[in-house]
Structures are given as structure tokens and as C-alpha cells.
Design a protein around this motif. Structure first.
Motif: not given
Length: 113
Positions: A60-67, A91-97, A99-107
């Protein structure tokens, strides 16, 4: 619609190159390593250990990160390989959380404005 094969890292040497030579962002939910490639665009490798949870949770975590990665492709500049490692808190994080962390990493890694 998934992430097509040409956008994925699959070989151990590719992962090792990104880990050893790339720059890194370490967050609470994920770690993101990035390194330039000559593959014609961004590619994604995932590392989700058993510390994150059982197989159902890890998948489930992999699917969310891939998307998240697939939807952010138009915003990613340059040709880089990304290896995203999920931390147990993912594992406990929402999709939005995630996504926000990935955006922060990209910046932080300079791949997005």
C-alpha cells in the motif's frame, strides 16, 4: 494508470549508484536520494523494508508513493534517478502527508521551484 517500466529502477547497481553518489533528503516519512541519469527522464526506485509493516501495508505504501511520483512527473526538472525509502511512520501516513513530504524533498534537492 501506473508508472511505466522505463520510469522504474530495477537493478541493484542502479540503486547503489544513487545511494552512494547522489544527494539525499531525510524526512520523517521518507528518505529521497537523487542522482543524475542519462535515461531520458526521471526514474523511480522504491525501498520499503519489513520495519514498515507486513506485505499488505508495504505494498500500500509503495502504491501511494508510485502514484505521487507519477503525478509529479511534469513538475520534476532534469533527468534524475530517485530512490525513495519509506520509514515506518509512512505506514500510518495519509496520502497527502506523503505527497507533502515528497514535494519538500524535491524543493530541497533542487528539482522543483
Amino acid at each position: 494508470m501506473g508508472l511505466r517500466r522505463g520510469r522504474r529502477l530495477t537493478d541493484s547497481p542502479e540503486f547503489e549508484r544513487v545511494y552512494k553518489q547522489g544527494s539525499a533528503y531525510r524526512g520523517r516519512l521518507i528518505s529521497v536520494h537523487a542522482f543524475p541519469n542519462d535515461a531520458g527522464g526521471p526514474r523511480l526506485g522504491l525501498s520499503v523494508s519489513k520495519k514498515v509493516g507486513n506485505a499488505v501495508i508495504r505494498n500500500g505504501v509503495k502504491r501511494r508513493i508510485r502514484e505521487i511520483f507519477r503525478l509529479k512527473l511534469p513538475e520534476i526538472r532534469g533527468e534524475r534517478d530517485f530512490v525513495i525509502s519509506a520509514r515506518p511512520a509512512a505506514a500510518e501516513a495519509a496520502y497527502e502527508q506523503l505527497e507533502a513530504e515528497f514535494e519538500k524533498a524535491l524543493r530541497k534537492l533542487g528539482d522543483r521551484d
